[in-house]
Design a protein around this motif. Structure first.
Motif, PDB file in Angstrom:
ATOM      1  N   ASP A 197       0.655  -1.110  -0.175  1.00 57.81           N
ATOM      2  CA  ASP A 197       0.068   0.179  -0.038  1.00 57.81           C
ATOM      3  C   ASP A 197       0.688   1.401   0.030  1.00 57.81           C
ATOM      4  O   ASP A 197       0.649   2.167  -0.564  1.00 57.81           O
ATOM      5  N   LEU A 198       2.024   1.422   0.549  1.00 57.57           N
ATOM      6  CA  LEU A 198       2.835   2.195   0.716  1.00 57.57           C
ATOM      7  C   LEU A 198       3.430   2.640  -0.525  1.00 57.57           C
ATOM      8  O   LEU A 198       3.603   3.651  -0.844  1.00 57.57           O
ATOM      9  N   MET A 199       3.860   1.785  -1.265  1.00 54.55           N
ATOM     10  CA  MET A 199       4.368   1.855  -2.577  1.00 54.55           C
ATOM     11  C   MET A 199       3.369   2.317  -3.679  1.00 54.55           C
ATOM     12  O   MET A 199       3.661   3.077  -4.459  1.00 54.55           O
ATOM     13  N   ARG A 200       2.068   1.535  -3.675  1.00 52.68           N
ATOM     14  CA  ARG A 200       1.026   2.241  -4.340  1.00 52.68           C
ATOM     15  C   ARG A 200       0.845   3.714  -4.110  1.00 52.68           C
ATOM     16  O   ARG A 200       0.379   4.442  -4.995  1.00 52.68           O
ATOM     17  N   CYS A 212      18.255  -6.317  -2.688  1.00 56.17           N
ATOM     18  CA  CYS A 212      17.378  -6.108  -4.133  1.00 56.17           C
ATOM     19  C   CYS A 212      18.303  -6.199  -5.224  1.00 56.17           C
ATOM     20  O   CYS A 212      19.270  -5.559  -5.300  1.00 56.17           O
ATOM     21  N   HIS A 213      18.015  -7.128  -6.302  1.00 63.83           N
ATOM     22  CA  HIS A 213      18.696  -7.120  -7.179  1.00 63.83           C
ATOM     23  C   HIS A 213      18.810  -5.924  -8.019  1.00 63.83           C
ATOM     24  O   HIS A 213      18.015  -5.116  -8.088  1.00 63.83           O
ATOM     25  N   ASN A 214      19.901  -5.535  -9.013  1.00 63.31           N
ATOM     26  CA  ASN A 214      20.041  -4.501  -9.560  1.00 63.31           C
ATOM     27  C   ASN A 214      19.066  -4.031 -10.596  1.00 63.31           C
ATOM     28  O   ASN A 214      18.839  -2.999 -10.890  1.00 63.31           O
ATOM     29  N   ASP A 215      18.646  -4.841 -11.156  1.00 62.59           N
ATOM     30  CA  ASP A 215      17.577  -4.451 -12.273  1.00 62.59           C
ATOM     31  C   ASP A 215      15.994  -4.847 -11.759  1.00 62.59           C
ATOM     32  O   ASP A 215      15.098  -4.918 -12.512  1.00 62.59           O
ATOM     33  N   CYS A 216      15.869  -4.245 -10.477  1.00 62.87           N
ATOM     34  CA  CYS A 216      14.619  -4.615  -9.726  1.00 62.87           C
ATOM     35  C   CYS A 216      13.680  -3.528 -10.492  1.00 62.87           C
ATOM     36  O   CYS A 216      13.884  -2.280 -10.159  1.00 62.87           O
ATOM     37  N   GLU A 217      12.702  -3.847 -11.085  1.00 62.07           N
ATOM     38  CA  GLU A 217      11.972  -2.992 -11.836  1.00 62.07           C
ATOM     39  C   GLU A 217      11.149  -2.143 -11.038  1.00 62.07           C
ATOM     40  O   GLU A 217      11.063  -0.640 -11.509  1.00 62.07           O
ATOM     41  N   ILE A 218      10.536  -2.274  -9.961  1.00 63.39           N
ATOM     42  CA  ILE A 218       9.985  -1.445  -8.659  1.00 63.39           C
ATOM     43  C   ILE A 218      10.927  -0.316  -8.279  1.00 63.39           C
ATOM     44  O   ILE A 218      10.808   0.731  -8.309  1.00 63.39           O
ATOM     45  N   LYS A 219      12.552  -0.670  -7.981  1.00 58.25           N
ATOM     46  CA  LYS A 219      13.122   0.236  -7.542  1.00 58.25           C
ATOM     47  C   LYS A 219      13.620   1.040  -8.635  1.00 58.25           C
ATOM     48  O   LYS A 219      13.737   2.302  -8.339  1.00 58.25           O
ATOM     49  N   ARG A 220      13.730   0.653  -9.769  1.00 60.74           N
ATOM     50  CA  ARG A 220      13.968   1.731 -10.856  1.00 60.74           C
ATOM     51  C   ARG A 220      13.152   2.705 -10.944  1.00 60.74           C
ATOM     52  O   ARG A 220      13.265   3.982 -11.048  1.00 60.74           O
ATOM     53  N   VAL A 221      11.496   2.428 -10.893  1.00 55.52           N
ATOM     54  CA  VAL A 221      10.625   3.151 -11.105  1.00 55.52           C
ATOM     55  C   VAL A 221      10.416   4.321  -9.850  1.00 55.52           C
ATOM     56  O   VAL A 221      10.068   5.447 -10.231  1.00 55.52           O
ATOM     57  N   LEU A 244       0.411  -1.753  -8.457  1.00 51.66           N
ATOM     58  CA  LEU A 244       0.787  -2.886  -7.917  1.00 51.66           C
ATOM     59  C   LEU A 244      -0.317  -4.060  -7.936  1.00 51.66           C
ATOM     60  O   LEU A 244      -1.272  -3.757  -7.094  1.00 51.66           O
ATOM     61  N   GLU A 245      -0.012  -5.189  -8.127  1.00 50.32           N
ATOM     62  CA  GLU A 245      -0.767  -6.617  -7.791  1.00 50.32           C
ATOM     63  C   GLU A 245       0.133  -7.160  -6.876  1.00 50.32           C
ATOM     64  O   GLU A 245       1.124  -7.112  -6.442  1.00 50.32           O
ATOM     65  N   ALA A 246      -0.597  -8.176  -6.343  1.00 51.20           N
ATOM     66  CA  ALA A 246      -0.083  -9.260  -5.259  1.00 51.20           C
ATOM     67  C   ALA A 246       0.966 -10.002  -6.181  1.00 51.20           C
ATOM     68  O   ALA A 246       0.650 -10.401  -7.368  1.00 51.20           O
ATOM     69  N   GLY A 247       1.991 -10.396  -5.765  1.00 47.98           N
ATOM     70  CA  GLY A 247       3.038 -10.985  -6.373  1.00 47.98           C
ATOM     71  C   GLY A 247       4.152 -10.125  -7.017  1.00 47.98           C
ATOM     72  O   GLY A 247       5.173 -10.688  -7.696  1.00 47.98           O
ATOM     73  N   ASP A 248       3.739  -9.008  -7.168  1.00 52.88           N
ATOM     74  CA  ASP A 248       4.663  -8.039  -7.999  1.00 52.88           C
ATOM     75  C   ASP A 248       5.990  -7.835  -7.181  1.00 52.88           C
ATOM     76  O   ASP A 248       7.120  -7.566  -7.909  1.00 52.88           O
ATOM     77  N   PHE A 249       6.057  -8.227  -6.019  1.00 53.33           N
ATOM     78  CA  PHE A 249       7.565  -8.074  -5.293  1.00 53.33           C
ATOM     79  C   PHE A 249       7.863  -9.595  -5.090  1.00 53.33           C
ATOM     80  O   PHE A 249       8.894  -9.583  -4.366  1.00 53.33           O
ATOM     81  N   ALA A 250       7.443 -10.329  -5.755  1.00 54.33           N
ATOM     82  CA  ALA A 250       7.833 -11.903  -5.910  1.00 54.33           C
ATOM     83  C   ALA A 250       7.589 -12.749  -4.403  1.00 54.33           C
ATOM     84  O   ALA A 250       8.233 -13.443  -4.153  1.00 54.33           O
ATOM     85  N   GLU A 251       6.610 -11.953  -3.710  1.00 55.74           N
ATOM     86  CA  GLU A 251       6.275 -12.628  -2.362  1.00 55.74           C
ATOM     87  C   GLU A 251       5.226 -13.857  -2.876  1.00 55.74           C
ATOM     88  O   GLU A 251       4.242 -13.622  -3.734  1.00 55.74           O
ATOM     89  N   CYS A 278      12.614  -0.143  -2.919  1.00 53.66           N
ATOM     90  CA  CYS A 278      11.891  -1.278  -2.785  1.00 53.66           C
ATOM     91  C   CYS A 278      11.614  -2.056  -1.676  1.00 53.66           C
ATOM     92  O   CYS A 278      12.506  -1.752  -0.873  1.00 53.66           O
ATOM     93  N   VAL A 279      10.338  -2.467  -1.318  1.00 54.76           N
ATOM     94  CA  VAL A 279      10.240  -2.769   0.525  1.00 54.76           C
ATOM     95  C   VAL A 279      10.589  -4.071   0.544  1.00 54.76           C
ATOM     96  O   VAL A 279      10.785  -4.637   1.766  1.00 54.76           O
ATOM     97  N   MET A 280      10.873  -5.267  -0.276  1.00 57.56           N
ATOM     98  CA  MET A 280      11.228  -6.561  -0.193  1.00 57.56           C
ATOM     99  C   MET A 280      12.646  -6.500   0.764  1.00 57.56           C
ATOM    100  O   MET A 280      12.489  -7.376   1.633  1.00 57.56           O
ATOM    101  N   PRO A 281      13.486  -5.674   0.345  1.00 54.80           N
ATOM    102  CA  PRO A 281      14.658  -5.979   1.118  1.00 54.80           C
ATOM    103  C   PRO A 281      14.617  -5.512   2.417  1.00 54.80           C
ATOM    104  O   PRO A 281      15.305  -5.860   3.258  1.00 54.80           O
TER     105      PRO A 281
END
Length: 163
Positions: free
Chosen positions: A69-72, A119-128, A78-85, A132-135
């Motif tokens: 929600d914070l990222m939205r 977070c890997h270097n080419d994380c789409e969420i982090k670039r945009v 964002l949809e469920a699974g977009d952070f690979a959870e 990224c919240v997963m880390p």
């Protein structure tokens, strides 16, 4: 809205409860996970059919919906699974659970083995968004007791005395 507002109803205390908002699987590594009606958790492996299943310490990943929600609010659709959870939850401060904490997720039991990940270097969420919240907010677990988990199932931090 301030970040604290997203987490105001969440807890990491023993006995804290929440819910599963979504369960997700990816059949290939490096792809976003897709929501499913249910997933089968398998002891010693993880989620049946998920690319990340196996005999290691990161069998099942969980992320709080509050973090999504914070990222939205940064403008991401964002949809469920977009952070690979694998499991999206609400109501539990996952990143404040110590390693070794046991979670009851529906009929399954999961033990926390890792908080966050690089977070890997080419994380789409982090670039945009620049972040990224997963880390910081995601956790990883191993399956202690298997079972079928679906959206709407309860999540509970199991007090040590209940084990």
């Amino acid at each position: 809205m301030e970040a604290a507002e997203y987490f105001k109803d969440a807890s990491a205390e023993p006995g804290a409860t929440g819910t599963v908002e979504a369960v997700c699987v990816s059949v290939e590594k490096g792809t976003r996970k897709e929501a499913r009606e249910s997933v089968e958790l398998v002891v010693g492996s993880g989620i049946a059919g998920d690319a990340h299943a196996g005999r290691w310490h990161r069998q099942v990943s969980l992320l709080g919906a509050e973090s999504v929600d914070l990222m939205r609010d940064k403008g991401l659709p964002l949809e469920a699974g977009d952070f690979a959870e694998n499991i999206l939850t609400r109501g539990i401060l996952l990143n404040q659970l110590p390693v070794g904490t046991v979670l009851e997720v529906g009929p399954a039991l999961l033990a926390v083995t890792q908080i966050g990940k690089k977070c890997h270097n080419d994380c789409e969420i982090k670039r945009v968004t620049g972040m990224c919240v997963m880390p910081t907010d995601g956790i990883f677990t191993v399956v202690l007791r298997g079972g079928t988990v679906r959206a709407g199932d309860a999540v509970r931090v199991v007090p040590v005395g209940d084990l």
